[in-house]
Design a protein around this motif. Structure first.
Motif, mmCIF file in Angstrom:
data_model
loop_
_atom_site.group_PDB
_atom_site.id
_atom_site.type_symbol
_atom_site.label_atom_id
_atom_site.label_comp_id
_atom_site.label_asym_id
_atom_site.label_seq_id
_atom_site.Cartn_x
_atom_site.Cartn_y
_atom_site.Cartn_z
ATOM 1 N N SER A 1 -67.430 11.281 -11.893
ATOM 2 C CA SER A 1 -67.864 11.711 -10.554
ATOM 3 C C SER A 1 -68.226 13.186 -10.601
ATOM 4 C CB SER A 1 -66.764 11.478 -9.505
ATOM 5 O OG SER A 1 -65.700 12.391 -9.686
ATOM 6 N N ASN B 1 -66.162 13.018 -5.073
ATOM 7 C CA ASN B 1 -66.421 11.600 -5.369
ATOM 8 C C ASN B 1 -67.909 11.257 -5.371
ATOM 9 O OD1 ASN B 1 -63.633 11.505 -5.308
ATOM 10 N ND2 ASN B 1 -63.501 10.317 -3.437
ATOM 11 N N GLY C 1 -70.354 6.665 -1.448
ATOM 12 C CA GLY C 1 -69.029 6.997 -1.977
ATOM 13 C C GLY C 1 -68.674 8.465 -1.865
ATOM 14 N N THR C 2 -69.665 9.316 -1.610
ATOM 15 C CA THR C 2 -69.412 10.752 -1.489
ATOM 16 C C THR C 2 -68.545 11.035 -0.268
ATOM 17 O OG1 THR C 2 -71.553 11.263 -2.497
ATOM 18 C CG2 THR C 2 -70.526 13.006 -1.194
ATOM 19 N N LYS C 3 -67.559 11.907 -0.452
ATOM 20 C CA LYS C 3 -66.722 12.363 0.659
ATOM 21 C C LYS C 3 -66.965 13.844 0.867
ATOM 22 C CE LYS C 3 -62.689 9.335 0.546
ATOM 23 N NZ LYS C 3 -61.231 9.273 0.394
ATOM 24 N N THR D 1 -62.673 11.777 -13.588
ATOM 25 C CA THR D 1 -62.067 10.803 -12.693
ATOM 26 C C THR D 1 -63.081 10.441 -11.602
ATOM 27 O OG1 THR D 1 -60.183 10.340 -11.262
ATOM 28 C CG2 THR D 1 -60.976 12.586 -11.260
ATOM 29 N N ASP E 1 -62.398 9.175 -8.570
ATOM 30 C CA ASP E 1 -61.908 9.394 -7.216
ATOM 31 C C ASP E 1 -60.752 10.380 -7.287
ATOM 32 O OD1 ASP E 1 -60.573 9.157 -4.689
ATOM 33 O OD2 ASP E 1 -61.401 7.152 -4.434
#
Length: 187
Positions: A36, A58, A80-82, A116, A118
């Motif tokens: 990520s 993420n 999926g991006t926060k 990672t 997330d």
């Protein structure tokens, strides 16, 4: 930096609080390790005390760019991006708004490649906690495979002119396991 990327305020002609477009390259070898990306924009001026203008986590590993305005809600983000809260206390991007007449503020845009997928932030932390630059560094500690940095300058001068006509600028940042393209960019 074009005024449209500055915090939307009547004192900055043409300001729209649009996040700038970003694009980066990753070597094939390094890309295999990245699960990520994280993007941060931090004001490094001493008076700003490392003000966080953007922290997005993420971001999917195949992503190599984000469109202008993506972190401001003007266009879609990669799935999926926060977006985390910035130092203004809002989600996503909060553009530059240094004190008028202050000298140049240097903004560091960093793209991190993480091992990672997330970061495991709870929705409560992701949506309601404003992370300091130091807390963000702790969050990524031991997870960074590669990173690339850009630095840009912005200041508000009395009677400043609107330079939005200069249009968006994209700078390619090379990220490898050995480091990053260290060229500075004035945006």
């Amino acid at each position: 930096m074009a005024n449209k990327y500055a915090f939307a305020d009547p004192s900055i002609p043409g300001s729209e609080n649009k996040s700038p477009p970003l694009a980066w390259k990753v070597s094939k070898k390094t890309a295999k390790k990245i699960k990520s990306f994280v993007i941060t924009i931090i004001d490094l001026h001493p008076i700003a005390e490392k003000w966080v203008h953007l922290a997005a986590v993420n971001i999917p590993p195949r992503t190599r760019s984000v469109q202008e305005g993506a972190f401001s809600g003007f266009t879609d983000l990669p799935q999926g991006t926060k977006q985390l809260m910035n130092s203004y206390g809002s989600l996503g991007y909060g553009g530059p708004f240094p004190p008028e007449g202050n000298d140049d503020h240097v903004y560091e845009i960093t793209v991190y490649g993480l091992k990672t997928a997330d970061l495991g932030l709870s929705n409560d932390d992701a949506l309601h906690k404003s992370f300091t630059a130091a807390e963000l560094q702790q969050l990524f500690k031991g997870k960074v495979v590669a990173k690339g940095k850009l630095k840009g300058k912005f200041r508000i001068d009395a009677g400043m002119e609107d330079d939005a006509a200069s249009g968006p600028m994209t700078k390619m940042v090379g990220i490898t396991s050995a480091g990053f393209n260290s060229s500075a960019l004035t945006i």
